[in-house]
Design an enzyme around this catalytic site. Structure first.
Site, PDB file in Angstrom:
ATOM      1  N   ASP A  88      32.734  35.347 -22.266  1.00 50.24           N
ATOM      2  CA  ASP A  88      32.819  33.952 -22.741  1.00 50.24           C
ATOM      3  C   ASP A  88      33.570  33.179 -21.659  1.00 50.24           C
ATOM      4  OD1 ASP A  88      33.480  31.562 -23.874  1.00 50.24           O
ATOM      5  OD2 ASP A  88      34.454  32.402 -25.649  1.00 50.24           O
ATOM      6  N   ALA A  91      26.065  27.482 -20.069  1.00 44.99           N
ATOM      7  CA  ALA A  91      26.250  26.045 -20.299  1.00 44.99           C
ATOM      8  C   ALA A  91      25.987  25.719 -21.756  1.00 44.99           C
ATOM      9  CB  ALA A  91      25.283  25.243 -19.426  1.00 44.99           C
ATOM     10  N   THR A  98      22.894  19.004 -13.544  1.00 46.08           N
ATOM     11  CA  THR A  98      21.746  18.312 -14.140  1.00 46.08           C
ATOM     12  C   THR A  98      21.530  16.882 -13.641  1.00 46.08           C
ATOM     13  OG1 THR A  98      21.018  17.388 -16.268  1.00 46.08           O
ATOM     14  CG2 THR A  98      23.341  17.767 -16.060  1.00 46.08           C
ATOM     15  N   ASP A  99      20.299  16.416 -13.786  1.00 47.48           N
ATOM     16  CA  ASP A  99      19.945  15.015 -13.519  1.00 47.48           C
ATOM     17  C   ASP A  99      20.657  14.073 -14.498  1.00 47.48           C
ATOM     18  OD1 ASP A  99      18.404  16.318 -15.510  1.00 47.48           O
ATOM     19  OD2 ASP A  99      16.913  14.719 -15.503  1.00 47.48           O
ATOM     20  N   TYR A 103      26.547  15.130 -23.040  1.00 50.40           N
ATOM     21  CA  TYR A 103      26.112  16.271 -22.225  1.00 50.40           C
ATOM     22  C   TYR A 103      26.310  15.967 -20.733  1.00 50.40           C
ATOM     23  CZ  TYR A 103      22.767  19.350 -19.814  1.00 50.40           C
ATOM     24  OH  TYR A 103      22.166  20.225 -18.938  1.00 50.40           O
ATOM     25  N   TRP A 133      14.496  18.950 -15.946  1.00 54.77           N
ATOM     26  CA  TRP A 133      13.315  19.344 -16.729  1.00 54.77           C
ATOM     27  C   TRP A 133      12.938  20.816 -16.536  1.00 54.77           C
ATOM     28  CZ3 TRP A 133       9.059  14.965 -16.857  1.00 54.77           C
ATOM     29  CH2 TRP A 133       9.662  13.737 -17.113  1.00 54.77           C
TER      30      TRP A 133
END
Ligand SMILES: NC(=O)c1ccc[n+]([C@@H]2O[C@H](COP(=O)([O-])OP(=O)(O)OC[C@H]3O[C@@H](n4cnc5c(N)ncnc54)[C@H](OP(=O)(O)O)[C@@H]3O)[C@@H](O)[C@H]2O)c1
Length: 283
Positions: A38, A62, A103-104, A127, A152
């Protein structure tokens, strides 16, 4: 032989790494699922690195539920900010290079040309905010890091848009998919190969990178191609974001400029249509 720890071992990207790992005999991978490690438990993180020596850690762990994050802020923060912080501190102490996936969603989606790594971030939801803060923790803690932002993600593993579309094609006669959110799909196997090749190259151009497949499309275009390749008879309708309300706002435009990673790996990004053919053939 380089020893690589993969966290979040049960997730989509980790499973993709596992499926290509055999092609790289010079690398020895150890996978830890969330129940085995964890990342929000500092002691567990430390004891993992004390017990076994690693050269690289790929953080595939994540909190990825974009909508639920809006109501589970604390949990999203723990997994996407504190987890990466503990990994960065421990990797730094043990001279392990940390490869982190982002991420984008760190961008607001108001751009009209592909986002470069140097463009200003401005996440519009929980997020994206937690993922950005996770990046910052890493940048502030460890020199030997690669942060790879992607968009994506889909594959034959885990839950993703491709698998949802194929399931709905079996269950429904008609479906509406948004046509006014623009981005680039990324076959998670292609991303896995890029990450593994980055390790094999022993590159030390640390920093933030963007990686996605090549092509700029809407979710509607993506669904249309999935149904065409799968020869699904479902009636597909183009709808607007306003017709499909979700708890979290999505960036309207989230195309990433991938030239920096292409340059360091001397590798062209693969076209989304070609990668989709491969992914569908695996299902
Ligand atoms: N999916 C996308 O479209 C997309 C797009 C852009 C960027 N990304 C990024 O790409 C990366 C990989 O995404 P993915 O699609 O592989 O996600 P995923 O399938 O949801 O995998 C995430 C994994 O993290 C594990 N995890 C959650 N909390 C943990 C904890 N405290 N300690 C250890 N492991 C924990 C989960 O385990 P459990 O299931 O047991 O909780 C799961 O196996 C993420 O960083 C994500 O933000 C994804």
């Amino acid at each position: 032989m380089l020893k690589v720890l993969v966290t979040g071992g049960g997730g989509q990207l980790a499973q993709c790494i596992k499926s290509v790992a055999g092609l790289y005999p010079k690398l020895k991978f150890t996978y830890k699922t969330s129940s085995e490690l964890d990342i929000t438990n500092k002691d567990e993180v430390e004891s993992t690195f004390n017990f076994q020596a690693f050269d690289y850690c790929i953080n595939c762990a994540a909190y990825t539920n974009v909508d639920k994050a809006e109501s589970e802020k604390e949990l999203a923060y723990k997994i996407n900010v504190l987890g990466p912080k503990y990994l960065a501190e421990t990797c730094s102490k043990h001279q392990v290079t940390l490869i982190h996936v982002s991420t984008d969603f760190v961008f607001d989606g108001n751009a009209s040309k592909p986002y470069k790594e140097t463009d200003s971030t401005n996440p519009i939801g929980v997020y994206g905010k937690t993922k950005l803060e996770g990046e910052q923790q890493i940048i502030n803690t460890i020199k030997n890091h690669f942060i790879i932002r992607t968009s994506w993600l889909y594959s034959e593993f885990g839950n993703n848009f491709l698998k949802t579309m194929l399931r709905l094609a079996d269950q429904r006669d008609e479906l509406g998919v948004v046509g006014d959110q623009i981005g680039s799909p990324t076959y998670a196997i292609d991303l896995a190969v890029v990450i593994v090749e980055l390790i094999e190259s022993k590159n030390n151009a640390y920093g933030v990178y963007h990686y996605s497949n090549k092509g700029v499309i809407s979710w509607y275009d993506f669904a249309k191609e999935i149904f065409r390749l799968n020869q699904s008879n479902i009636q597909l309708n183009k709808i607007g974001t306003k017709d499909y309300p979700t708890p979290a706002k999505r960036p309207k435009y989230s195309v990433l400029d991938t030239s920096k990673i292409s340059q360091i790996l001397d590798k062209k990004t693969l076209n989304w249509k070609d990668s989709l053919v491969v992914a569908i053939s695996k299902l």
